[in-house]
Design a protein around this motif. Structure first.
Motif, PDB file in Angstrom:
ATOM      1  N   ARG A  60       0.826  -1.214   0.000  1.00 11.10           N
ATOM      2  CA  ARG A  60       0.000   0.000   0.000  1.00 11.10           C
ATOM      3  C   ARG A  60       0.857   1.259   0.000  1.00 11.10           C
ATOM      4  O   ARG A  60       0.524   2.249  -0.640  1.00 11.10           O
ATOM      5  CB  ARG A  60      -0.913  -0.007   1.230  1.00 11.10           C
ATOM      6  CG  ARG A  60      -2.172  -0.826   1.028  1.00 11.10           C
ATOM      7  CD  ARG A  60      -2.965  -0.868   2.336  1.00 11.10           C
ATOM      8  NE  ARG A  60      -3.492   0.447   2.703  1.00 11.10           N
ATOM      9  CZ  ARG A  60      -4.628   0.930   2.215  1.00 11.10           C
ATOM     10  NH1 ARG A  60      -5.326   0.234   1.374  1.00 11.10           N
ATOM     11  NH2 ARG A  60      -5.052   2.113   2.587  1.00 11.10           N
ATOM     12  N   LEU A 116       1.699   2.304  -3.476  1.00 19.10           N
ATOM     13  CA  LEU A 116       0.609   2.937  -4.219  1.00 19.10           C
ATOM     14  C   LEU A 116       0.271   4.320  -3.653  1.00 19.10           C
ATOM     15  O   LEU A 116      -0.395   5.109  -4.291  1.00 19.10           O
ATOM     16  CB  LEU A 116      -0.633   2.042  -4.195  1.00 19.10           C
ATOM     17  CG  LEU A 116      -0.475   0.720  -4.942  1.00 19.10           C
ATOM     18  CD1 LEU A 116      -1.737  -0.099  -4.855  1.00 19.10           C
ATOM     19  CD2 LEU A 116      -0.109   0.974  -6.398  1.00 19.10           C
ATOM     20  N   SER A 172     -15.300   6.781 -12.185  1.00 16.23           N
ATOM     21  CA  SER A 172     -16.553   6.099 -11.845  1.00 16.23           C
ATOM     22  C   SER A 172     -17.732   6.950 -12.300  1.00 16.23           C
ATOM     23  O   SER A 172     -17.870   8.083 -11.859  1.00 16.23           O
ATOM     24  CB  SER A 172     -16.678   5.921 -10.336  1.00 16.23           C
ATOM     25  OG  SER A 172     -16.136   4.721  -9.936  1.00 16.23           O
ATOM     26  N   ARG A 180     -20.156   8.809  -9.562  1.00 16.33           N
ATOM     27  CA  ARG A 180     -19.622   9.583  -8.444  1.00 16.33           C
ATOM     28  C   ARG A 180     -19.359  10.998  -8.945  1.00 16.33           C
ATOM     29  O   ARG A 180     -19.043  11.199 -10.105  1.00 16.33           O
ATOM     30  CB  ARG A 180     -18.302   8.973  -7.950  1.00 16.33           C
ATOM     31  CG  ARG A 180     -18.402   7.482  -7.676  1.00 16.33           C
ATOM     32  CD  ARG A 180     -18.813   7.164  -6.286  1.00 16.33           C
ATOM     33  NE  ARG A 180     -17.783   7.490  -5.311  1.00 16.33           N
ATOM     34  CZ  ARG A 180     -18.023   7.612  -4.012  1.00 16.33           C
ATOM     35  NH1 ARG A 180     -19.245   7.474  -3.566  1.00 16.33           N
ATOM     36  NH2 ARG A 180     -17.049   7.883  -3.174  1.00 16.33           N
ATOM     37  N   GLU A 239     -10.978  10.466  -3.639  1.00 14.46           N
ATOM     38  CA  GLU A 239     -10.914   9.009  -3.451  1.00 14.46           C
ATOM     39  C   GLU A 239      -9.566   8.555  -2.857  1.00 14.46           C
ATOM     40  O   GLU A 239      -9.536   7.741  -1.934  1.00 14.46           O
ATOM     41  CB  GLU A 239     -11.182   8.322  -4.791  1.00 14.46           C
ATOM     42  CG  GLU A 239     -11.275   6.810  -4.730  1.00 14.46           C
ATOM     43  CD  GLU A 239     -12.610   6.287  -4.219  1.00 14.46           C
ATOM     44  OE1 GLU A 239     -13.631   6.954  -4.474  1.00 14.46           O
ATOM     45  OE2 GLU A 239     -12.618   5.242  -3.574  1.00 14.46           O
ATOM     46  N   PRO A 240      -8.444   9.072  -3.338  1.00 13.75           N
ATOM     47  CA  PRO A 240      -7.160   8.637  -2.747  1.00 13.75           C
ATOM     48  C   PRO A 240      -7.078   8.873  -1.241  1.00 13.75           C
ATOM     49  O   PRO A 240      -6.507   8.056  -0.520  1.00 13.75           O
ATOM     50  CB  PRO A 240      -6.123   9.491  -3.487  1.00 13.75           C
ATOM     51  CG  PRO A 240      -6.770   9.863  -4.754  1.00 13.75           C
ATOM     52  CD  PRO A 240      -8.226   9.986  -4.462  1.00 13.75           C
ATOM     53  N   ARG A 276      -9.684   8.872   0.836  1.00 13.40           N
ATOM     54  CA  ARG A 276     -10.557   7.885   1.465  1.00 13.40           C
ATOM     55  C   ARG A 276      -9.847   6.540   1.577  1.00 13.40           C
ATOM     56  O   ARG A 276     -10.127   5.765   2.475  1.00 13.40           O
ATOM     57  CB  ARG A 276     -11.834   7.727   0.646  1.00 13.40           C
ATOM     58  CG  ARG A 276     -12.808   8.873   0.787  1.00 13.40           C
ATOM     59  CD  ARG A 276     -13.952   8.684  -0.189  1.00 13.40           C
ATOM     60  NE  ARG A 276     -14.258   9.932  -0.862  1.00 13.40           N
ATOM     61  CZ  ARG A 276     -15.184  10.784  -0.448  1.00 13.40           C
ATOM     62  NH1 ARG A 276     -15.889  10.518   0.616  1.00 13.40           N
ATOM     63  NH2 ARG A 276     -15.388  11.906  -1.105  1.00 13.40           N
ATOM     64  N   ILE A 277      -8.960   6.268   0.620  1.00 17.61           N
ATOM     65  CA  ILE A 277      -8.282   4.970   0.626  1.00 17.61           C
ATOM     66  C   ILE A 277      -7.064   4.993   1.554  1.00 17.61           C
ATOM     67  O   ILE A 277      -6.878   4.094   2.372  1.00 17.61           O
ATOM     68  CB  ILE A 277      -7.854   4.588  -0.803  1.00 17.61           C
ATOM     69  CG1 ILE A 277      -9.104   4.335  -1.652  1.00 17.61           C
ATOM     70  CG2 ILE A 277      -6.957   3.356  -0.799  1.00 17.61           C
ATOM     71  CD1 ILE A 277      -8.836   4.301  -3.134  1.00 17.61           C
ATOM     72  N   HIS A 278      -6.249   6.044   1.434  1.00 12.82           N
ATOM     73  CA  HIS A 278      -4.972   6.032   2.161  1.00 12.82           C
ATOM     74  C   HIS A 278      -4.964   6.874   3.424  1.00 12.82           C
ATOM     75  O   HIS A 278      -4.084   6.716   4.262  1.00 12.82           O
ATOM     76  CB  HIS A 278      -3.839   6.496   1.225  1.00 12.82           C
ATOM     77  CG  HIS A 278      -3.543   5.519   0.130  1.00 12.82           C
ATOM     78  ND1 HIS A 278      -2.790   4.392   0.323  1.00 12.82           N
ATOM     79  CD2 HIS A 278      -3.917   5.487  -1.170  1.00 12.82           C
ATOM     80  CE1 HIS A 278      -2.696   3.709  -0.804  1.00 12.82           C
ATOM     81  NE2 HIS A 278      -3.388   4.354  -1.722  1.00 12.82           N
ATOM     82  N   ARG A 307      -6.447  13.842  -9.440  1.00 15.94           N
ATOM     83  CA  ARG A 307      -6.520  12.640  -8.624  1.00 15.94           C
ATOM     84  C   ARG A 307      -5.147  11.977  -8.505  1.00 15.94           C
ATOM     85  O   ARG A 307      -4.796  11.455  -7.453  1.00 15.94           O
ATOM     86  CB  ARG A 307      -7.538  11.676  -9.227  1.00 15.94           C
ATOM     87  CG  ARG A 307      -7.702  10.456  -8.389  1.00 15.94           C
ATOM     88  CD  ARG A 307      -9.036   9.814  -8.621  1.00 15.94           C
ATOM     89  NE  ARG A 307      -9.001   8.953  -9.784  1.00 15.94           N
ATOM     90  CZ  ARG A 307      -9.920   8.007 -10.003  1.00 15.94           C
ATOM     91  NH1 ARG A 307     -10.906   7.850  -9.155  1.00 15.94           N
ATOM     92  NH2 ARG A 307      -9.838   7.262 -11.063  1.00 15.94           N
TER      93      ARG A 307
END
Lengths: 137, 326, 239, 328
Positions: free
Chosen positions: D90, D93, D108, D111, D119-120, D122-124, D168
């Motif tokens: 992770r 990335l 998407s 969205r 989004e990045p 929210r993920i990381h 992004r």
């Protein structure tokens, strides 16, 4: 002769359903760029629909029909009971009512076997129609 | 002089759908002489493809011609009955589309598709049609043409697919070939090969070509004359050497200045055209480029400029030029 | 076509909700003196062998029909979507396993499935609903899986993988809203089918036990008297 | 300092299903990328150019862990982020991101732009609360109006979608951005805007770019180093100005000579390259380019050339590299 009415009763329900599916996939294919190309070469509309579009639009229907084999057998039970036809469905139901389990098992096995054969046959037909699928076999 | 193969004048096309009607093309005029390669250059959304489809009369539903005429060899094709138009497609005029992967049928062998194009000729036997297809594939440089007929589109590489599409378009020796962005997806060596091929075919068959592209380099390589389209209007047209060498319209000049292949010294601050393309559901009253034009006058915003001739066969639609001519 | 279907569903919904106020008679009221009344006033659709008003029984039955129809489809939809998404986006072995199980369920004829479950649990409304759900889930799961498989290689899913998004996040936040639409439409079209299925199963004696007024039961009872009182089966088949 | 170091990376694709492979007895896998080695220094741009289908995009995907590679190694910032199997770490990335070829398709559809560019986080960075402010910051950074956060991908143009993709990609301040055809299909003016933006981000945040493109003019302006690929291999790699001024590999030379220009009087030399690109299924023996090479000799069809340093200082895989002649 006596099969006509039950067959109609069983099949008619599917006509509308299949027609809807074919219509939807036909509409999608007819909007594709390659149909526009066929028109750009002045091909007759009949040939465009019959040869260029239908071959692709029919693909989802083939899989669906194979799945329908199972559904038709189940539906047949009801129809057989109403029309008093001694079919495999009626056989299973009657056997179950008198707890004759070997017959139930045999009947179920037969219908399941039919379904099991129908799916790969459908896959082969799809592969024959669509060269792109052939590649992944 | 013979009448032009293609003569478009005052063509306006409107798209109506769920949103406000969009005036995709406004009073577009251009002509293609026999044996001539005419380029149409413009940004995406400038109406290049709409123009091509209008010539083929293959516009999507919702698009309607509101004014103007399209004449092919003298005949007004917008008034032609559908049956006659169908006879013209493929034989009189043929079109090659941008992406051959989606523009050709994926589940039929290419040979079948090519032979189907020749359906009109009852005198041809199956073997004759086959021979014609093989000859066409050989002409565009496909190796082992005989064996390729039974193969499918996905079995070819991008460059080969585009050649097959061209071979198909040339089967009936059309008088007009419309090429819509056919080299966009190809790398430069393949692009060069396809452009050479088009030029050779023009010399050999004598057909005219309408070459649509946003690649200025490709336009420079093969077009005799060039038409510059901006937001649905022809703003400049003339011999390619003049358009690329001595452009008069501010938009053409700005477009050429942005082309990184023209800038010799490497830079990381490339020139751009500030502003946005106007909203075509409500196009401006004056000049279509006025809002982004560095030299706009007050009348550019209020009055639409007329087409004025600035040289032999070189026309510009700009107030600044009108002023200079006065 | 679609609008007509929507109207019918709405009529059913109204009948189901306001049934007790709409029905002209008590659906359970037995009035032997008024048995086998042909359709006339005040019994608009006639009466059955026990003198019960058929229209009232139909309206009361619509509650069961709608309840069974909508709730079973909803549960089956949720289960089918989840299983299909997992099969379509999860690891390959899980896909094979899930599809094997679901295909096996799908291959067993509806009636046999019904019989098995009824034998295990005894006839009741709950049993009926379980049967219908088990029958529906494989279909939805297959649809969801196919949609997921075709969407799996879409650029935006690949882009999310490149950002390091977890499988659960991709499935729930990004795949679900994109595949649910068409499957929802199929499911809503299935509601009438499920109602017919309920009627069919009840007709075969595997559904709602008497005297509950379900459509299938009205049909079944009417079938016995088809010679004497044909209006019962006609009315029962009306919805 | 070297940020990314790739050694002998090979990616294979299955070409037929197991059944057909067994039936026909032909090999099932084909090497799309075969043995790529390269280094990328921090804060610099490396461009990879080459013919369509030469494995450029596959290579980019392999670097992101989207396509598993069969062999080879990858070192990023001194660590090996790829486990023996499966997806990369992770943390890798978090620091490496990608811009995709088709900007609209990579978003998407259901969205909003605001949700997509955050989004990045929210993920990381699930701890981060003020996502709206981040969305605003990123939109301003790539020159889009702040009210774009409420729009959906189908409501924006191709050029704007590129900006969203860039926003992004740089959301987490990555150290490396892999850009796959970042200007494909764009008009020259919009192309310039995107490239200027990338150059500015590089200057301000010291991002390294690995850019894949077939637009040689873009390569010439934007990259510090250039690698030319042919059939899954890098045939020449070196400083951009030197590779363009005196290409040593015949394919690189043909490619650069074929570069189109809209300048009147410019003549390109497309005649140099004839013949068809060979299929990776039937990779020619020896040097993969020898069937089309104007300077091929018997040795070329027998042995594959090893990389060597050319006269201009580039690394070239050719038995007989071109020498720059005074009259050229």
């Amino acid at each position: 002769m006596h099969l006509i009415l039950p067959a109609l009763a069983l099949g008619l329900g599917w006509v509308g359903y299949l027609a809807r599916i074919v219509r939807a996939s036909m509409l999608e294919v007819m909007a594709a760029p390659h149909i526009r190309t066929a028109r750009a070469y002045g091909l007759p509309e009949r040939r465009i629909i019959g040869k260029y579009a239908l071959r692709i639009a029919i693909l989802p229907v083939v899989t669906l029909l194979a799945m329908a084999v199972g559904g038709l057998l189940s539906g047949a039970v009801l129809i057989e009971a109403i029309f008093a036809r001694p079919g495999i469905g009626k056989l299973i139901v009657d056997a179950a009512e008198i707890r004759n389990f070997p017959v139930v098992r045999g009947g179920v096995l037969a219908t399941v076997a039919l379904f099991v054969v129908a799916m790969p046959v459908a896959d082969l037909i799809v592969a024959w129609l669509d060269p792109r699928v052939r590649k992944t076999l | 002089m013979n009448p032009p193969v293609l003569d478009i004048s005052g063509l306006s096309i409107r798209f109506s759908g769920r949103t406000d009607p969009v005036l995709a093309l406004r009073e577009v005029g251009l002509s293609v002489q026999a044996g001539e390669i005419v380029g149409i250059v413009g940004e995406s959304g400038s109406g290049k493809s709409t123009l091509a489809l209008a010539v083929m009369r293959l516009l999507a539903t919702g698009a309607s011609v509101t004014a103007g005429s399209v004449r092919f060899e003298g005949k007004d094709i917008l008034a032609l009955p559908e049956a006659d138009m169908r006879k013209l497609r493929g034989a009189g005029m043929a079109m090659v589309f941008q992406d051959p992967m989606t523009a050709l049928n994926p589940v039929l062998p290419i040979g079948t598709q090519m032979m189907d194009v020749l359906f009109r000729d009852p005198a041809l036997s199956r073997a004759d049609k086959r021979a014609r297809a093989v000859a066409a594939l050989k002409r565009v440089g496909l190796p082992d043409a005989e064996q390729q007929l039974g193969r499918y589109l996905f079995q070819f590489s991008g460059g080969m697919r585009q050649r097959i599409a061209i071979a198909m378009a040339l089967l009936q020796r059309p008088r007009l070939l419309i090429a819509d962005e056919i080299t966009t997806a190809l790398d430069v060596t393949l692009e060069a090969q396809i452009l050479d091929l088009l030029r050779d075919l023009r010399d050999e068959i004598g057909c005219s070509i309408l070459f649509i592209s946003h690649n200025l380099g490709a336009i420079a390589a093969i077009c005799d004359r060039t038409v510059v389209l901006y937001a649905g209007e022809v703003i400049e047209a003339g011999p390619t050497a003049k358009i690329l060498g001595a452009a008069r319209h501010p938009y053409t000049k700005a477009l050429l200045a942005c082309d990184p292949s023209r800038i010799e010294i490497p830079t990381r601050n490339l020139p751009v055209i500030p502003g946005e393309v106007p909203d075509l559901s409500a196009p401006p009253k004056g000049c279509i480029f006025a809002a982004r034009c560095p030299a706009a006058l007050s009348r550019c915003v209020t009055h639409r400029p007329v087409k004025s001739l600035v040289g032999r066969d070189h026309s510009v639609r700009c107030h600044l030029i009108e002023g200079a001519a006065e | 076509m679609g609008r007509l279907g929507l109207c019918l569903v709405l009529i059913l919904l109204v009948a189901a909700v306001f049934g007790p106020w709409l029905a002209p008679f008590d659906p359970f009221l037995i009035d032997v003196s008024a048995k086998f009344h042909p359709p006339s006033f005040p019994h608009l659709l006639g009466t059955d062998n026990l003198g019960r008003d058929i229209l009232s029984r139909l309206i009361a039955g619509s509650w069961i029909a709608m309840g069974v129809g909508m709730s079973t489809v909803l549960v089956a939809l949720v289960l089918g979507l989840i299983l299909g998404l997992i099969a379509g986006y999860g690891p390959l072995w899980l896909d094979y396993l899930l599809m094997l199980v679901l295909d096996a369920i799908y291959a067993v004829p509806t009636v046999v499935m019904g019989l098995t479950v009824v034998t295990l649990l005894g006839p009741s409304l709950t049993t009926l609903m379980i049967v219908v759900i088990v029958i529906l889930v494989p279909g939805y799961a297959r649809l969801a899986r196919t949609a997921t498989l075709s969407m799996k290689s879409e650029e935006f899913i690949v882009a999310l993988e490149s950002l390091g998004a977890s499988r659960a996040r991709i499935i729930l936040v990004h795949l679900l809203p994109n595949i649910a639409g068409p499957i929802l439409i199929v499911a809503s079209m299935d509601i009438p089918t499920v109602i017919a299925l309920e009627a069919g199963l009840t007709y075969l004696g595997m559904g709602v036990p008497p005297p509950t007024p379900s459509w299938g039961r009205i049909l079944q009872e009417g079938f016995a008297q088809i010679g004497d009182a044909p209006w019962i089966i006609l009315a029962g088949g009306l919805p | 300092m070297t940020l990314l170091s790739v050694r002998d990376l090979t990616v294979s694709y299955p070409v037929r299903g197991p059944l057909a492979g067994w039936w026909t007895g032909q090999k099932r896998f084909v090497d799309v990328v075969c043995g790529i080695s390269l280094d990328l220094a921090e804060g610099t741009t490396l461009a990879i150019a080459g013919e369509s289908g030469s494995g450029k995009s596959t290579f980019a995907r392999a670097l992101m862990g989207l396509t598993p590679f069969r062999s080879g190694s990858l070192i990023f910032d001194g660590k090996a982020p790829f486990p023996a199997r499966g997806r990369p770490a992770r943390a890798y990335l978090h620091q490496v991101s990608m811009m995709f070829q088709d900007p609209v398709a990579s978003l998407s559809p259901r969205r909003t732009i605001g949700a997509l560019i955050t989004e990045p986080f929210r993920i990381h960075r699930p701890d981060l609360r003020n996502l709206e402010a981040e969305a605003k910051r990123l939109l301003v950074l790539v020159g889009l109006p702040a009210d774009f956060a409420q729009r959906y991908p189908h409501q924006i143009s191709g050029g704007q979608a590129r900006r969203v993709g860039l926003a992004r990609a740089v959301a987490l301040n990555p150290r490396l951005v892999i850009a796959d055809e970042p200007t494909a299909g764009l008009d020259v003016s919009v192309q310039g805007e995107i490239l200027n933006l990338m150059a500015r981000l590089q200057a301000e945040q010291s991002v390294a770019f690995l850019m894949i493109t077939h637009n040689l003019a873009v390569v010439r302006h934007m990259s510090d180093r250039t690698a030319i690929m042919y059939m899954g291999r890098i045939v020449e790699e070196g400083p951009t100005d030197r590779v363009f001024a005196s290409p040593a590999h015949p394919y690189a030379a043909a490619l650069i000579a074929a570069e189109p220009s809209s300048l009147p009087g410019h003549h390109r030399h497309s005649a140099a390259l004839k013949g068809e690109v060979s299929s990776p299924l039937h990779r020619p023996d020896g040097c993969a380019f020898h069937p089309r090479c104007p300077a091929a000799r018997p040795l070329c069809s027998a042995t594959a050339p090893l990389p060597q340093v050319s006269a201009s200082g580039a690394l070239v895989s050719c038995h007989f590299p071109l020498q720059r002649t005074p009259d050229q």
